[in-house]
Design an enzyme around this catalytic site. Structure first.
Site, PDB file in Angstrom:
ATOM      1  N   GLY A 187     -67.091  33.220 -32.683  1.00 14.62           N
ATOM      2  CA  GLY A 187     -66.426  34.443 -32.239  1.00 14.62           C
ATOM      3  C   GLY A 187     -64.998  34.170 -31.812  1.00 14.62           C
ATOM      4  O   GLY A 187     -64.620  33.020 -31.545  1.00 14.62           O
ATOM      5  N   GLU A 194     -61.980  32.449 -24.045  1.00 13.21           N
ATOM      6  CA  GLU A 194     -61.901  31.931 -22.670  1.00 13.21           C
ATOM      7  C   GLU A 194     -62.755  30.675 -22.519  1.00 13.21           C
ATOM      8  O   GLU A 194     -62.282  29.638 -22.038  1.00 13.21           O
ATOM      9  CB  GLU A 194     -62.376  32.987 -21.659  1.00 13.21           C
ATOM     10  CG  GLU A 194     -61.383  34.120 -21.424  1.00 13.21           C
ATOM     11  CD  GLU A 194     -61.827  35.070 -20.310  1.00 13.21           C
ATOM     12  OE1 GLU A 194     -62.916  34.865 -19.735  1.00 13.21           O
ATOM     13  OE2 GLU A 194     -61.082  36.029 -20.018  1.00 13.21           O
ATOM     14  N   HIS A 450     -35.543  36.836  -8.243  1.00 10.96           N
ATOM     15  CA  HIS A 450     -35.124  35.759  -9.141  1.00 10.96           C
ATOM     16  C   HIS A 450     -35.463  34.419  -8.527  1.00 10.96           C
ATOM     17  O   HIS A 450     -35.127  34.199  -7.374  1.00 10.96           O
ATOM     18  CB  HIS A 450     -33.618  35.852  -9.367  1.00 10.96           C
ATOM     19  CG  HIS A 450     -33.080  34.779 -10.266  1.00 10.96           C
ATOM     20  ND1 HIS A 450     -33.385  34.717 -11.604  1.00 10.96           N
ATOM     21  CD2 HIS A 450     -32.271  33.723 -10.010  1.00 10.96           C
ATOM     22  CE1 HIS A 450     -32.773  33.671 -12.142  1.00 10.96           C
ATOM     23  NE2 HIS A 450     -32.093  33.048 -11.202  1.00 10.96           N
TER      24      HIS A 450
END
EC number: 1.8.1.4
Lengths: 486, 486
Positions: A187, A194, A450
């Site tokens: 699959g 995962e 940032h």
């Protein structure tokens, strides 16, 4: 020899509401209905504990976290930290089950324990007529309204029959006591990718066998291809073809896989993890006795805004519905079903949340709102950037891409597909924006720190905004130079 | 002996706009103004490259990433992954500087290189009269409008004079060729805590000396205390007191620290990192010659919505302004200053974004919108939870706490203080909500994936919503039982 149960030993329970299944959606429905009435029964087949806690979200994330640490050992040197180590498979699974059982499953069980005994019944339920269930062999339940929250089970193709004692599914893989030497993962959906990547990073020789050649969680062809390219650079993947035969010998379980080009590859594995999707357990409920309507594929017809099954007082919720088989939707659906059961026969349609799906792979795959495929035919602007903000450079995690889809006319964000390190957070930020039909311009009003991953979202929205400006200018030019026909 | 420069060798440049400083805000202002006019000059003192790229955000995050990998080695075993390794300090700094210089600073320099030579001037600028600058020794600049984007410098107390050759600041710490054996970190602000923890995790014997006893990035007393408790459990911190003397001998640099209880502790270190804040370079500009207005503390008075300094055609931006010394604000301020310089004498006030600050410590510290302290006197509801969603349990990162502040009357989210693993993402999600004055209820309409860190945000908003319901019910009861006075 067992004799048929006589009529007189059959116990019948009459209630207003029957909930079939005590998983995430069943418990959600229970919590709503039990506040309004004592006349309800929740029927559970098998041990209590949700799919999520026992065999789904939680144990898979626990395994992935262990695999992250194993992976750090291989990426550490780049940063000036020389590392070595080894994975203790026994300890990995022991810790996984301990955390799972003591924290997540235990939470479920504590909740179930608090439910009064006369609200609970154990056994497999099956309709024997409209409003009429048989549960196990000695109980019948008559109810006015039903909620089907009976979940789903892994689908395992018959081709694996010869090697069944080496086949694992997500229901059984977390019960391993050690890591296998090698594993075939069948699959390319969320469970396959995962767990396949996690097992690979924990040192298991892993081969992933796809079918369609595509990672269908994403729908834009470029995104699908990039996801496959990135994962293939780490993992052994046969993306296209099918398993044509299996057999077992002293070496292990053999898989013969026919690729799309007709070539066959044969490999032997310790274990096979079949992760080709899950099937609703509704097919075992005897729905043909209820008067419900079925699709051509034999699935019960229901309205996802009310969860009501056509022509019945039956509601459906969670994985049983096979609508959006993720936890937060199961939770919502249990509540929608309960509210509408309480309001029956006047169900109130509920606006569903924008769909959100995350694969906890590395890089992560996420999709929020409308997919590229769903937007076909609409005029959209695609903001697009590599997943490589300054922060990603600092992490040395610069693989992947983000696409954000704007309505070309209004600038409203309709959806996004993401492939990148910790994409889940940008997907959630977009989820809030999409829930409130925000434009790119509106999201760009927020402060962005940032260096943060969120700068990537800012920059891709700026990209989309600029493209939309060009689009608008061209549309304007077009309308100025071409005579109007109307 | 150098003779004074004669008048005749002085060159005078006349321009409409002079920008002092070529950092983040100066370059931002330049990009705006240069699109409108050729009559501008950007004056830079010292090497090009922004504070952020050279000595700020970027090298600190690069160091922190290395320290994360060193830290993984100590936390890995819990997950079943036995790890060992060592930190190669030379390699850590070599990689840090390579990435910094080749990626972030190089980006700056490429941008500066593209600026035409007649727009650039190098040297230290100083006002010698209104509209009149001296730059270095041989150039004068006359301009109509000025933008002060001259940044800031680390503040170093005189008490460190005796050990100056062992003192580092954020300007010099990243130039080390290897990790010191031991370091004293002076301060408990963002630089002190980020670098102190990173150096500790990289194996440096680190002692942090605070002053006020509080982590002032957070303002709620419980949050401050919990942050200090968590960091103190890992790091050697003297939170309250002051350095009273320093001296050097063959062993290293000695620090005598007087704690608030009067007790003195004396320790010796290889290095001392002074991180007690930064001072605007505006004090070196001769502002007294411009007619600008000053606060009692000697700081130039300006309007943060226009960045215009009172009674002058001078605008201020970025760290020079000492308003919100973080990159995204410097970027905004450069643009606000430029827009208003272009529009002078009719500046247009701009709504600033909600303030956002993140400490990249572990756990992270973040604050978004209005702080608890700023909300004193308002009726607020505090949603509060430990930083321990199921996902945090999976990561084994459950330290910390989140507080979200709602307007009690409207339910609008006003601000939040966060202390927890990767808190930055929840802070950004809240930033979008706060930017658009959303209520908790509105944010709760979004989908939240399971298990994700964002579930913590959902749950703390549910907590706030429930508390607000109780508050509203009590207010209602109060108004029903107490006679109205009006």
């Amino acid at each position: 020899m067992r004799r048929p149960m006589s009529e007189s030993t059959m116990k019948t329970i009459n209630v207003e509401y029957a909930i079939i299944g005590a998983g995430t959606s069943g418990l959600g429905a229970y919590s709503k209905i039990s506040r309004k009435t004592d006349s309800l029964l929740m029927i559970q087949d098998g041990p209590y504990g949700t799919t999520c806690a026992r065999v789904g979200c939680m144990p898979s994330k626990l395994l992935i976290t262990a695999s992250d640490y194993a992976h750090h050992l291989t990426t550490s040197d780049f940063f000036g930290v020389t590392a070595a180590g080894h994975v203790d498979g026994h300890k990995v699974f022991e810790r996984l089950r301990r955390e799972r059982d003591e924290r997540f499953v235990a939470n479920n069980l504590r909740y179930v324990d608090k439910i009064p005994p006369h609200h609970k019944l154990e056994g497999r339920a099956r309709f024997i007529g409209p409003g009429h269930l048989r549960v196990g062999e000695s109980v019948e339940v008559k109810a006015e309204k039903f909620i089907l929250a009976c979940g789903s089970r892994p689908a395992v193709s018959e081709v694996f029959e010869p090697v069944m004692d080496r086949v694992l599914t997500s229901d059984t893989v977390f019960e391993l006591n050690d890591l296998p030497h090698s594993i075939a993962v069948i699959g390319m959906g969320v469970i396959a990718l995962e767990l396949g990547q996690a097992l690979h990073r924990l040192g298991v020789e892993t081969t992933i066998y796809g079918r369609s050649g595509k990672i269908n969680a994403l729908t834009h062809p470029d995104m699908q291809q990039e996801a496959l390219d990135i994962l293939s650079s780490e993992l052994d993947i046969y993306p296209t073809g099918q398993v044509v035969s299996t057999w077992e010998d002293a070496e292990g379980a053999w898989i013969e896989f026919e690729q799309s080009n007709g070539r066959r590859v044969t490999k032997v594995f310790d274990r096979i993890l079949v992760a080709t999707g899950r099937t609703s357990n509704v097919d075992r409920l005897g729905m043909e006795h209820t008067g419900a309507e079925f699709t051509e594929a034999g699935k019960v017809v229901f309205d996802p805004q009310t969860m009501l099954c056509s022509d019945t007082p039956i509601f459906i919720a969670g994985d049983a519905a096979e609508y959006l088989p993720v936890w937060h939707e199961a939770f919502d659906e249990g509540r929608i079903a309960a509210d509408n059961a309480l309001n029956y026969p006047d169900p109130v349609p509920v606006d569903r949340r924008p769909p959100l799906m995350v694969f906890f792979t590395d890089p992560q795959i996420a999709i929020i709102g409308q997919s590229f495929r769903e937007l076909q035919g609409l005029e959209i602007i695609i903001g697009e950037l590599p997943f490589a903000s300054p922060r990603h450079v600092v992490w040395n995690k610069v693989e992947g891409r983000i696409q954000v889809y704007l309505d070309a006319r209004t600038g409203v964000i309709l959806g996004a597909e993401l492939l990148g390190y910790q994409a889940e957070h940008l997907a959630h930020l977009l989820a809030l924006a999409i829930t409130h039909s925000m434009t790119a311009e509106q999201v760009l009003m927020m402060p962005v720190y940032h260096p943060s991953a969120e700068e990537l979202l800012r920059d891709v929205l700026i990209d989309a905004r600029e493209k939309r400006r060009i689009y608008a200018a061209e549309a304007m030019m077009h309308s100025n130079t071409v005579p109007a026909y109307s």
